[in-house]
Scaffold this motif. Structure first.
Motif, short mmCIF file in Angstrom:
data_model
loop_
_atom_site.label_atom_id
_atom_site.label_comp_id
_atom_site.label_asym_id
_atom_site.label_seq_id
_atom_site.Cartn_x
_atom_site.Cartn_y
_atom_site.Cartn_z
N GLN A 73 -25.15 70.17 91.94
CA GLN A 73 -25.84 70.62 90.72
C GLN A 73 -25.58 69.65 89.57
OE1 GLN A 73 -25.63 74.94 89.95
NE2 GLN A 73 -24.79 75.07 92.02
N ALA A 74 -24.33 69.26 89.40
CA ALA A 74 -23.98 68.35 88.30
C ALA A 74 -24.63 66.98 88.51
CB ALA A 74 -22.46 68.21 88.21
N ALA A 75 -24.69 66.51 89.74
CA ALA A 75 -25.31 65.21 90.00
C ALA A 75 -26.81 65.25 89.70
CB ALA A 75 -25.06 64.79 91.44
N LEU A 76 -27.48 66.34 90.05
CA LEU A 76 -28.91 66.47 89.71
C LEU A 76 -29.10 66.48 88.19
CD1 LEU A 76 -30.31 69.09 92.25
CD2 LEU A 76 -30.92 66.67 92.07
N MET A 77 -28.24 67.21 87.50
CA MET A 77 -28.34 67.25 86.04
C MET A 77 -28.10 65.87 85.45
SD MET A 77 -26.43 70.77 85.03
CE MET A 77 -27.06 72.35 85.56
N PHE A 78 -27.10 65.18 85.96
CA PHE A 78 -26.83 63.84 85.47
C PHE A 78 -28.03 62.93 85.73
CE2 PHE A 78 -25.52 59.46 85.92
CZ PHE A 78 -24.91 59.25 84.69
N ALA B 228 -26.00 57.76 95.52
CA ALA B 228 -27.07 58.45 96.26
C ALA B 228 -28.30 57.55 96.40
CB ALA B 228 -27.45 59.74 95.56
N VAL B 229 -28.92 57.66 97.55
CA VAL B 229 -30.15 56.93 97.80
C VAL B 229 -31.34 57.69 97.20
CG1 VAL B 229 -31.69 56.09 99.63
CG2 VAL B 229 -29.22 55.92 99.89
N ASP B 230 -31.26 59.02 97.25
CA ASP B 230 -32.34 59.86 96.75
C ASP B 230 -31.78 61.23 96.36
OD1 ASP B 230 -31.93 61.20 99.16
OD2 ASP B 230 -33.67 60.32 100.12
N LEU B 231 -32.67 62.11 95.93
CA LEU B 231 -32.25 63.45 95.51
C LEU B 231 -31.96 64.39 96.68
CD1 LEU B 231 -34.79 64.03 92.58
CD2 LEU B 231 -32.45 63.15 92.45
N TYR B 232 -32.43 64.04 97.86
CA TYR B 232 -32.28 64.90 99.03
C TYR B 232 -30.81 65.22 99.31
CZ TYR B 232 -32.62 66.78 103.70
OH TYR B 232 -32.52 67.60 104.80
N ARG B 233 -29.96 64.25 99.07
CA ARG B 233 -28.52 64.46 99.31
C ARG B 233 -28.03 65.71 98.58
NH1 ARG B 233 -23.66 60.44 97.31
NH2 ARG B 233 -21.99 61.95 97.60
N PHE B 234 -28.50 65.91 97.37
CA PHE B 234 -28.05 67.03 96.54
C PHE B 234 -28.86 68.29 96.81
CE2 PHE B 234 -27.55 63.09 93.91
CZ PHE B 234 -26.22 62.89 94.24
N THR B 235 -30.16 68.14 96.91
CA THR B 235 -31.00 69.33 97.09
C THR B 235 -30.78 69.98 98.45
OG1 THR B 235 -32.88 67.96 97.82
CG2 THR B 235 -32.78 68.56 95.47
N LYS C 259 -29.20 75.03 101.24
CA LYS C 259 -28.40 75.76 102.23
C LYS C 259 -27.64 76.92 101.59
CE LYS C 259 -27.31 71.60 104.76
NZ LYS C 259 -26.21 70.68 105.07
N GLN C 260 -27.29 76.78 100.32
CA GLN C 260 -26.38 77.73 99.71
C GLN C 260 -27.00 78.63 98.64
OE1 GLN C 260 -22.52 76.32 98.86
NE2 GLN C 260 -22.53 74.85 100.51
N MET C 261 -28.26 78.37 98.30
CA MET C 261 -28.90 79.14 97.24
C MET C 261 -30.10 79.91 97.77
SD MET C 261 -29.09 76.47 94.08
CE MET C 261 -27.81 76.44 92.86
N ALA D 25 -37.59 70.02 92.30
CA ALA D 25 -38.17 71.34 92.56
C ALA D 25 -38.87 71.38 93.92
CB ALA D 25 -39.14 71.73 91.45
N GLN D 26 -39.59 70.33 94.23
CA GLN D 26 -40.24 70.27 95.54
C GLN D 26 -39.22 70.29 96.67
OE1 GLN D 26 -42.89 66.80 95.49
NE2 GLN D 26 -44.57 68.27 95.71
#
Length: 161
Positions: free
Chosen positions: A31-36, A82-89, A94-96, A130-131
């Motif tokens: 979550q923090a990495a996406l926000m950053f 990270a190469v892309d956002l997939y790592r975080f999303t 899985k958890q949300m 979001a996607q």
């Protein structure tokens, strides 16, 4: 040997310092990495954006100032690696549940509007996240409008909702 390997993959300070221990699969880190990533998308990280990120994450995870600093440093490093956002999303999916993912998108919009303006790169990052989080377009747009309206009310001094 195992302890050495474990310490290489851990982002904690040390056991005596009480720092925040994070592993790469920690949803707080995702979550923090996406926000950053959102606040850095326009190439300029502003104080207002950092302050908003600190408030959101500290309230959500009940973090002390030092724990936020640990999380922020780990998020910045994770985003850089990270190469892309997939790592975080993928971690968050899985958890949300659906409502939690929509709330996550709302928090990303909080980062976008923290400095009072929306940059097209920030908008694009939230759209992509979001996607990947499987948040429907209607929900993404509703969260955008909600956060924008809340910020407009704050800027004009109108606190009624």
């Amino acid at each position: 040997m195992f302890d050495v390997l474990k310490s290489l993959f851990s982002n904690s300070r040390d056991d005596s310092g009480g720092g925040l221990a994070l592993d790469p699969e920690d949803p707080r880190l995702a979550q923090a990495a996406l926000m950053f990533h959102v606040i850095a998308a326009d190439g300029v990280i502003r104080e207002e954006e950092l302050a908003r990120m600190k408030v959101v994450l500290s309230e959500k995870f009940d973090l002390s100032d030092d724990e936020f600093d640990d999380l922020f440093a780990a998020a910045k490093e994770a985003d850089r690696d990270a190469v892309d956002l997939y790592r975080f999303t993928s971690i968050l999916k899985k958890q949300m549940n659906r409502d939690q993912r929509i709330a996550m998108v709302e928090q990303l919009w909080e980062m976008v509007f923290a400095d009072g303006k929306m940059h097209e790169f920030e908008d694009n990052v939230v759209w992509r996240a979001a996607q990947l989080l499987e948040v429907e377009t209607a929900d993404r747009i509703a969260m955008k409008q909600r956060v924008r309206a809340r910020n407009d009310d704050t800027e004009t001094g109108d606190t009624s909702e």
